[in-house]
Design a protein around this motif. Sequence first.
Motif, PDB file in Angstrom:
ATOM      1  N   VAL A  13     -21.158 -12.874  12.182  1.00  0.00           N
ATOM      2  CA  VAL A  13     -19.864 -13.521  11.974  1.00  0.00           C
ATOM      3  C   VAL A  13     -18.912 -12.532  11.307  1.00  0.00           C
ATOM      4  CG1 VAL A  13     -18.635 -15.446  10.903  1.00  0.00           C
ATOM      5  CG2 VAL A  13     -21.012 -15.746  11.621  1.00  0.00           C
ATOM      6  N   ARG A 114     -19.213 -14.654  16.430  1.00  0.00           N
ATOM      7  CA  ARG A 114     -18.182 -15.606  16.010  1.00  0.00           C
ATOM      8  C   ARG A 114     -17.168 -14.885  15.146  1.00  0.00           C
ATOM      9  NH1 ARG A 114     -21.052 -20.033  12.966  1.00  0.00           N
ATOM     10  NH2 ARG A 114     -21.156 -21.035  15.024  1.00  0.00           N
ATOM     11  N   GLU A 170     -16.478 -17.071  20.537  1.00  0.00           N
ATOM     12  CA  GLU A 170     -16.161 -18.256  19.732  1.00  0.00           C
ATOM     13  C   GLU A 170     -15.321 -17.878  18.530  1.00  0.00           C
ATOM     14  OE1 GLU A 170     -19.412 -21.098  18.726  1.00  0.00           O
ATOM     15  OE2 GLU A 170     -18.838 -20.677  16.646  1.00  0.00           O
ATOM     16  N   LYS A 237     -12.436 -25.248  16.394  1.00  0.00           N
ATOM     17  CA  LYS A 237     -13.306 -24.336  17.137  1.00  0.00           C
ATOM     18  C   LYS A 237     -12.704 -24.056  18.506  1.00  0.00           C
ATOM     19  CE  LYS A 237     -17.914 -23.957  19.201  1.00  0.00           C
ATOM     20  NZ  LYS A 237     -19.227 -24.595  19.375  1.00  0.00           N
ATOM     21  N   THR A 239     -13.568 -21.973  22.067  1.00  0.00           N
ATOM     22  CA  THR A 239     -14.484 -21.211  22.910  1.00  0.00           C
ATOM     23  C   THR A 239     -13.649 -20.379  23.862  1.00  0.00           C
ATOM     24  OG1 THR A 239     -16.141 -22.966  22.782  1.00  0.00           O
ATOM     25  CG2 THR A 239     -16.402 -21.346  24.545  1.00  0.00           C
TER      26      THR A 239
END
Length: 240
Positions: A13, A114, A170, A237, A239
């Motif tokens: 991340v 992410r 993401e 969120k 995608t």
Amino acid sequence: MAELEHIEPVDKVLVVMAHPDDVDFGVAGSVASWIKAGSEVSYLVVTDGDAGGFDPAIDRSDIPLIRRGEQKKAAEAVGVSSVEFLGYKDGALKNTLDLVRDISRVIRSFRPDRVVCQSPERNLQRVPSSHPDHRAAGDATLDAVYPYARNPFAFPELLEDGLEAYIVKEVLITAHPSPNAYVDVTDTFKDKIAAILCHHSQLPDPDSVEAMVKSWLSQGARYAGLGDDSLAEVFYKVTV
């Protein structure tokens, strides 16, 4: 109210924030939970926070170094060892190609599963979360994610440095006016508070911090449909 998605840990991340302490107020509880689950997390702080602080006795020229040190200690409080600063001017941040290139460089180097960034949209329910620097940093990060970091023909100087194009799949956006996902941070709340309290130069009333942050996270938990004793950080969120 639509049901919010529970966010699971991923391997890597990258958290991109405008100022030192933004990551801790916004996402440190989630970071602590991801670290405990085995994730590797890296911070990218766009400015040194040189316009911050509250004590006029502190020489303004000392603020950048103070705030960098505070952010590194805050990162350690939740288990993060990688913190990078871009050194842009606090209070004057704009979404420029230079900024997008600098964020793209880190994305291509770290290659995260992410990315977490700030909302480019103004949140009228929480105006302080929509500082112009926050919106500029979020906007530039999203531009870096798509299309620049993934486009092998963008920023040829990055390829010359050996940084191949990379696709981020993401993005989690903090302080968005319409969150659709959450992380339960009930068990990492104390870690989050410990991280926030590392930012001494920004906290004229540190004794009030825990109650204030708990009220925000309680609201997040209610939004996520969790129990009365739960705490949650909420996100939008995307995608990609």
